[in-house]
Design a protein around this motif. Structure first.
Motif, PDB file in Angstrom:
ATOM      1  N   THR B  90       0.832  -1.200   0.000  1.00 16.60           N
ATOM      2  CA  THR B  90       0.000   0.000   0.000  1.00 16.60           C
ATOM      3  C   THR B  90       0.870   1.255   0.000  1.00 16.60           C
ATOM      4  O   THR B  90       0.635   2.190  -0.772  1.00 16.60           O
ATOM      5  N   ALA B  91       1.899   1.249   0.864  1.00 16.17           N
ATOM      6  CA  ALA B  91       2.774   2.418   0.948  1.00 16.17           C
ATOM      7  C   ALA B  91       3.496   2.647  -0.378  1.00 16.17           C
ATOM      8  O   ALA B  91       3.581   3.782  -0.870  1.00 16.17           O
ATOM      9  N   LEU B  92       3.998   1.570  -0.984  1.00 11.63           N
ATOM     10  CA  LEU B  92       4.722   1.710  -2.248  1.00 11.63           C
ATOM     11  C   LEU B  92       3.794   2.172  -3.368  1.00 11.63           C
ATOM     12  O   LEU B  92       4.168   3.013  -4.187  1.00 11.63           O
ATOM     13  N   CYS B  93       2.554   1.613  -3.389  1.00 16.41           N
ATOM     14  CA  CYS B  93       1.591   2.039  -4.404  1.00 16.41           C
ATOM     15  C   CYS B  93       1.308   3.526  -4.263  1.00 16.41           C
ATOM     16  O   CYS B  93       1.180   4.246  -5.254  1.00 16.41           O
ATOM     17  N   LEU B  94       1.214   3.973  -3.020  1.00 21.14           N
ATOM     18  CA  LEU B  94       0.941   5.391  -2.777  1.00 21.14           C
ATOM     19  C   LEU B  94       2.106   6.240  -3.282  1.00 21.14           C
ATOM     20  O   LEU B  94       1.911   7.252  -3.964  1.00 21.14           O
ATOM     21  N   LEU B  95       3.329   5.803  -2.973  1.00 23.31           N
ATOM     22  CA  LEU B  95       4.523   6.555  -3.388  1.00 23.31           C
ATOM     23  C   LEU B  95       4.636   6.626  -4.910  1.00 23.31           C
ATOM     24  O   LEU B  95       4.995   7.657  -5.469  1.00 23.31           O
ATOM     25  N   ILE B  96       4.355   5.505  -5.583  1.00 23.10           N
ATOM     26  CA  ILE B  96       4.468   5.479  -7.048  1.00 23.10           C
ATOM     27  C   ILE B  96       3.229   6.106  -7.676  1.00 23.10           C
ATOM     28  O   ILE B  96       3.309   6.828  -8.661  1.00 23.10           O
ATOM     29  N   GLY B  97       2.066   5.810  -7.086  1.00 20.41           N
ATOM     30  CA  GLY B  97       0.809   6.205  -7.704  1.00 20.41           C
ATOM     31  C   GLY B  97       0.523   7.693  -7.610  1.00 20.41           C
ATOM     32  O   GLY B  97      -0.080   8.252  -8.515  1.00 20.41           O
ATOM     33  N   TYR B  98       0.973   8.321  -6.530  1.00 22.38           N
ATOM     34  CA  TYR B  98       0.643   9.741  -6.355  1.00 22.38           C
ATOM     35  C   TYR B  98       1.202  10.606  -7.480  1.00 22.38           C
ATOM     36  O   TYR B  98       0.454  11.363  -8.097  1.00 22.38           O
ATOM     37  N   ILE B 221      -6.545   9.380  -0.942  1.00 24.58           N
ATOM     38  CA  ILE B 221      -5.470   8.558  -0.377  1.00 24.58           C
ATOM     39  C   ILE B 221      -6.063   7.423   0.454  1.00 24.58           C
ATOM     40  O   ILE B 221      -5.660   6.261   0.337  1.00 24.58           O
ATOM     41  N   ALA B 222      -7.076   7.772   1.275  1.00 21.37           N
ATOM     42  CA  ALA B 222      -7.691   6.754   2.128  1.00 21.37           C
ATOM     43  C   ALA B 222      -8.395   5.693   1.288  1.00 21.37           C
ATOM     44  O   ALA B 222      -8.206   4.482   1.509  1.00 21.37           O
ATOM     45  N   ALA B 223      -9.174   6.146   0.292  1.00 25.35           N
ATOM     46  CA  ALA B 223      -9.913   5.178  -0.537  1.00 25.35           C
ATOM     47  C   ALA B 223      -8.948   4.269  -1.282  1.00 25.35           C
ATOM     48  O   ALA B 223      -9.097   3.043  -1.287  1.00 25.35           O
ATOM     49  N   GLY B 224      -7.912   4.860  -1.898  1.00 21.98           N
ATOM     50  CA  GLY B 224      -6.936   4.067  -2.639  1.00 21.98           C
ATOM     51  C   GLY B 224      -6.212   3.077  -1.742  1.00 21.98           C
ATOM     52  O   GLY B 224      -6.024   1.909  -2.105  1.00 21.98           O
ATOM     53  N   SER B 225      -5.832   3.535  -0.546  1.00 23.28           N
ATOM     54  CA  SER B 225      -5.101   2.655   0.372  1.00 23.28           C
ATOM     55  C   SER B 225      -5.958   1.455   0.757  1.00 23.28           C
ATOM     56  O   SER B 225      -5.465   0.324   0.813  1.00 23.28           O
ATOM     57  N   ILE B 230      -6.981  -4.084   1.487  1.00 21.39           N
ATOM     58  CA  ILE B 230      -7.902  -5.170   1.835  1.00 21.39           C
ATOM     59  C   ILE B 230      -7.756  -6.378   0.908  1.00 21.39           C
ATOM     60  O   ILE B 230      -7.576  -7.500   1.379  1.00 21.39           O
ATOM     61  N   PRO B 231      -7.815  -6.181  -0.423  1.00 21.52           N
ATOM     62  CA  PRO B 231      -7.632  -7.380  -1.265  1.00 21.52           C
ATOM     63  C   PRO B 231      -6.229  -7.966  -1.154  1.00 21.52           C
ATOM     64  O   PRO B 231      -6.070  -9.187  -1.211  1.00 21.52           O
ATOM     65  N   ALA B 232      -5.225  -7.114  -0.971  1.00 21.46           N
ATOM     66  CA  ALA B 232      -3.846  -7.619  -0.889  1.00 21.46           C
ATOM     67  C   ALA B 232      -3.664  -8.511   0.335  1.00 21.46           C
ATOM     68  O   ALA B 232      -2.882  -9.463   0.316  1.00 21.46           O
ATOM     69  N   LEU B 233      -4.400  -8.209   1.410  1.00 24.93           N
ATOM     70  CA  LEU B 233      -4.285  -9.016   2.632  1.00 24.93           C
ATOM     71  C   LEU B 233      -4.639 -10.473   2.384  1.00 24.93           C
ATOM     72  O   LEU B 233      -4.047 -11.377   2.964  1.00 24.93           O
ATOM     73  N   GLY B 234      -5.629 -10.707   1.538  1.00 26.87           N
ATOM     74  CA  GLY B 234      -6.075 -12.080   1.328  1.00 26.87           C
ATOM     75  C   GLY B 234      -5.573 -12.663   0.025  1.00 26.87           C
ATOM     76  O   GLY B 234      -6.057 -13.698  -0.409  1.00 26.87           O
ATOM     77  N   GLU B 235      -4.607 -12.008  -0.608  1.00 22.06           N
ATOM     78  CA  GLU B 235      -4.134 -12.419  -1.927  1.00 22.06           C
ATOM     79  C   GLU B 235      -3.631 -13.860  -1.920  1.00 22.06           C
ATOM     80  O   GLU B 235      -2.932 -14.291  -1.010  1.00 22.06           O
ATOM     81  N   PHE B 236      -4.016 -14.594  -2.964  1.00 20.27           N
ATOM     82  CA  PHE B 236      -3.542 -15.981  -3.088  1.00 20.27           C
ATOM     83  C   PHE B 236      -2.620 -16.179  -4.285  1.00 20.27           C
ATOM     84  O   PHE B 236      -1.551 -16.770  -4.176  1.00 20.27           O
ATOM     85  N   VAL B 237      -3.036 -15.667  -5.454  1.00 21.38           N
ATOM     86  CA  VAL B 237      -2.306 -15.965  -6.693  1.00 21.38           C
ATOM     87  C   VAL B 237      -0.857 -15.482  -6.622  1.00 21.38           C
ATOM     88  O   VAL B 237       0.071 -16.211  -6.992  1.00 21.38           O
TER      89      VAL B 237
END
Lengths: 260, 295
Positions: B90-98, B221-225, B230-237
């Motif tokens: 999440t933190a990295l996505c925020l840093l790159i995505g912003y 920022i909150a919505a994106g995070s 949430i989906p990353a927490l349960g990621e399987f693939v």
């Protein structure tokens, strides 16, 4: 722009490698389409692709109906009993991890089977599962489009004596058609793409394309999969381009129609 | 809808509501029920909760599955591992995505539409294929290692695949668009004259950004995070394809428990704990997404 390079480089490389004559990723042995030929001769992928397309088409249609109703309900009715729960149930499947959706739906189907002896797991259960989360995505799109929809048009039609049903089919639904088109397409591609939920809820009778790809990918990189991925990307790009073109044409017609 | 009768309304809301109640809310309750059952060999592979006993019914519920989860530190480490990986992603996505979202929001006309389209396009392409594409790049004989060796940066291939690094990379790569879109949503409605006003009043660019832009885009920022976390927490693939033997993420543990160990009650208990942990961020996500609709 580095961000875009990051997003697209792997996909471009995949397409590039699908034309590599060598089985090894490391060696470029010249241009070849032999993996596409190998893919065609592998019947398992074909069957799985047909299953996937069938499931996706049905699930997308169901999603469209359910999601449009739900989107209407949320956009047009500010309060009704259970709105908060409804809103939660509409948004939660967008983010809840797929393993949870898959496991919970499977347990429901298993319980149903032991109570009623129905349904047996297979294409039907995958379709129902996909329609459930597809509907949530459609409802978000429909709701957003309805928020920007001018209600005066509907009121004008009603004032001119149109019946509510006519207003719905002649004014409102055409007005939100971009959301309906992109909603159906999104539900379709999400269904086509889903591995986790389908793996949980399927039975021995149905294997979808992502399941076939996954079991092959687990064994490592294979050029057939590269070729398959390239074909898949082509289909998706064509669909997206078609949708974009349709919507642009629609927009243009509407603009010119108003000027005349 | 205007002029719509009571029955019409009931159908419009009732049908999808019933569908979601049946196929989303009810299944969650069944998961809770099965998490209290015991695993047996049979079809279905768990014991019934209510057992007919001497004419009456007896409740056979057990907390053994939850005890197992709390006692065996595999599960705790998997939950924490998921949390660590997802939070980092999440933190990295925020840093790159912003910066990306900022650049899109600042561009004009066709260019802006094109850039937005390019961010959304990955949504339409197969998630599985995009994750798979990284294997060919990160392999010991893969493209990246070959480049590094050719450039003389490393003598032997670096271990890039099947470790924490590749999992993290896969998470950031897959979930980046989910961060960029809400950020763009916030940034595109930001009035540029506010930043100009701050600059006129003597704020340096960094001050203007920290004092004006950043606070005003907090909802995005909150919505994106949340959409990443949430989906990353349960990621399987991603942990399954890119992770290694020491990658512990709860989505994969749940999958293995279910498909490999065939222990449905334990898998259900793992899911119950995960949903309970997700309840707070889920409710927060609903609030932010609802607010997005209201705007």
């Amino acid at each position: 722009m580095l961000g875009f390079g990051f997003l697209y480089a792997p996909i471009v490389l995949l397409v590039f490698y699908s034309f590599n004559a060598s089985r090894l990723v490391t060696v470029w042995a010249g241009f070849s389409t032999r993996w596409y030929g190998a893919l065609l001769h592998d019947g398992a992928f074909g069957t799985a692709a047909l299953t996937s397309l069938e499931v996706a088409a049905m699930a997308a249609a169901l999603s469209l109906v359910l999601g449009t109703c739900a989107g209407f309900g949320m956009a047009r009715f500010a309060r009704f009993p259970g709105r908060l729960v409804f809103g939660f149930a509409l948004l939660a499947p967008l983010v809840v991890p797929e393993v949870i959706l898959g496991l919970s739906l499977l347990l429901l189907f298993v319980a149903c089977q032991s109570w009623f002896g129905w349904p047996s797991r297979g294409m039907l259960t995958i379709t129902v599962a996909h329609a459930t989360f597809g509907a949530c995505f459609v409802s978000v799109l429909v709701r957003a489009q309805l928020a920007g929809f001018d209600r005066a048009l509907e009121e004008a039609a009603l004032d001119l004596g149109a019946r509510p049903w006519t207003v719905l089919t002649r004014i409102t639904l055409p007005g939100i058609s971009p959301a309906l088109v992109s909603g159906w397409l999104l539900a379709f591609t999400l269904s086509l793409d889903d591995l986790v939920i389908a793996s949980f809820v399927t039975g021995p009778s149905a294997t979808t394309l992502p399941m076939a790809v996954f079991s092959s990918v687990r064994l490592g990189v294979s050029p057939e999969i590269n070729a398959l991925a390239t074909l898949f990307l082509c289909v998706v790009f064509l669909l997206v381009a078609l949708a974009g073109w349709l919507m642009a044409r629609d927009e243009r017609r509407r603009l010119f129609g108003r000027q005349v | 809808m205007t002029g719509m009768g009571w029955t019409g309304r009931l159908l419009l809301i009732g049908v999808p509501f019933l569908w979601l109640a049946l196929f989303f809310l009810l299944p969650l309750l069944i998961v809770v029920k099965i998490s209290l059952a015991q695993s047996t060999i049979g079809i279905p592979p768990y014991t019934p909760l209510l057992v007919d006993h001497d004419g009456g019914r007896e409740l056979h519920a057990t907390l053994a599955n939850f005890a197992l989860i709390t006692n065996d530190d595999l599960y705790l480490r998997a939950y924490l591992g998921s949390l660590g990986n997802a939070a980092m992603a999440t933190a990295l996505c925020l840093l790159i995505g912003y910066p990306v979202a900022y650049a899109i929001a600042r561009s004009q006309g066709v260019r802006r539409h094109l850039l937005l389209f390019l961010v959304m396009l990955p949504f339409w392409t197969s998630f599985l294929i995009r994750v798979y594409a990284w294997i060919a790049i990160l392999e010991p004989n893969g493209l990246l290692n070959q480049c590094l060796i050719a450039l003389g940066l490393t003598a032997a291939p670096l271990p890039l695949l099947n470790n924490e690094f590749s999992v993290e990379l896969g998470l950031v790569y897959s979930y980046l668009p989910f961060m960029i879109l809400p950020l763009y949503g916030s940034l595109s409605v930001l009035d540029p004259s506010l930043i100009e006003a701050a600059a006129d009043l003597g704020a340096r660019p960094l001050q203007g950004f920290l004092g004006v832009t950043l606070p005003l885009t907090l909802p995005g920022i909150a919505a994106g995070s949340l959409l990443v976390l949430i989906p990353a927490l349960g990621e399987f693939v991603i942990p399954d394809l890119l992770g290694g033997p020491d990658t512990l993420m709860i989505g994969k543990v749940l999958w293995d428990e279910f498909f490999n160990n065939r222990d449905w009650p334990v898998a259900a208990a793992v899911a119950v704990v995960l949903v309970a942990a997700l309840a707070v961020p889920l409710l927060a996500a609903q609030r932010f997404l609802e607010r997005g609709h209201a705007a």
